[in-house]
Design a protein around this motif. Sequence first.
Motif, PDB file in Angstrom:
ATOM      1  N   PRO A 295       0.813  -1.230   0.000  1.00  0.00           N
ATOM      2  CA  PRO A 295       0.000   0.000   0.000  1.00  0.00           C
ATOM      3  C   PRO A 295       0.845   1.278   0.000  1.00  0.00           C
ATOM      4  O   PRO A 295       0.442   2.292  -0.578  1.00  0.00           O
ATOM      5  N   GLN A 296       2.019   1.237   0.644  1.00  0.00           N
ATOM      6  CA  GLN A 296       2.905   2.399   0.609  1.00  0.00           C
ATOM      7  C   GLN A 296       3.358   2.671  -0.823  1.00  0.00           C
ATOM      8  O   GLN A 296       3.362   3.827  -1.278  1.00  0.00           O
TER       9      GLN A 296
ATOM     10  N   THR B 109       1.820   1.736  -3.539  1.00  0.00           N
ATOM     11  CA  THR B 109       0.631   2.128  -4.306  1.00  0.00           C
ATOM     12  C   THR B 109       0.341   3.609  -4.109  1.00  0.00           C
ATOM     13  O   THR B 109       0.055   4.332  -5.073  1.00  0.00           O
ATOM     14  N   LYS B 110       0.435   4.073  -2.882  1.00  0.00           N
ATOM     15  CA  LYS B 110       0.194   5.488  -2.580  1.00  0.00           C
ATOM     16  C   LYS B 110       1.263   6.359  -3.245  1.00  0.00           C
ATOM     17  O   LYS B 110       0.955   7.405  -3.829  1.00  0.00           O
ATOM     18  N   ARG B 111       2.510   5.917  -3.167  1.00  0.00           N
ATOM     19  CA  ARG B 111       3.602   6.674  -3.789  1.00  0.00           C
ATOM     20  C   ARG B 111       3.420   6.717  -5.304  1.00  0.00           C
ATOM     21  O   ARG B 111       3.585   7.775  -5.929  1.00  0.00           O
TER      22      ARG B 111
ATOM     23  N   SER C 110       0.669   6.552  -6.999  1.00  0.00           N
ATOM     24  CA  SER C 110      -0.452   7.448  -7.295  1.00  0.00           C
ATOM     25  C   SER C 110      -0.018   8.913  -7.221  1.00  0.00           C
ATOM     26  O   SER C 110      -0.365   9.727  -8.083  1.00  0.00           O
ATOM     27  N   LYS C 111       0.742   9.255  -6.190  1.00  0.00           N
ATOM     28  CA  LYS C 111       1.241  10.631  -6.043  1.00  0.00           C
ATOM     29  C   LYS C 111       2.149  10.990  -7.209  1.00  0.00           C
ATOM     30  O   LYS C 111       2.023  12.070  -7.804  1.00  0.00           O
TER      31      LYS C 111
END
Length: 169
Positions: free
Chosen positions: A94-95, A97-99, A101-102
């Motif tokens: 998830p980390q 995935t978030k990175r 996306s950003k």
Amino acid sequence: MKYTSAQANKLLKKLNDEYSALLDKEQRSRDFRAAMGEDIESVRPAYDYAKTQARLEELEGALRRLKHAINRFNTTQVVDGFGITIDEMLVYIPQLTKRKSKLLEMKSRLPKERVEEQYGRQSNIIDYTYTNYDLAAVEADYEKTSDELSRAQLALDTVNQRDSFEFCE
């Protein structure tokens, strides 16, 4: 019996589904309505309190044991190529995935963009937003992060399909 993590999670879903269905059935059959003058026995739903409670307790125990077995496996099994356990990987993905996306949002920006609205209303003043970073560096980081995310997901899938642990139902 030996289970892979993927098999254990399928079993966990099956047990949870059975538990939910039994709770739902109990909710609908533990009390009932009958109209005045109606034969109560003809509308009484089948419900055995003791049998239902015993099965619910049995399922709860199986769910606890299975979740514990999965958790132990996840905290001890190291993912090939990463040197971290499955539970760490379940935080890492998830980390990433978030990175990703950003970085996608950042790499999609133009170096200079006109701002059309300010504070929700049109203005005669023309404002621009400028990127304050190297777009090429962001694009390179995006590709690196995207590749790392894919590699992590594939490594996790592999260990979940290949490695097994003992679980007695």
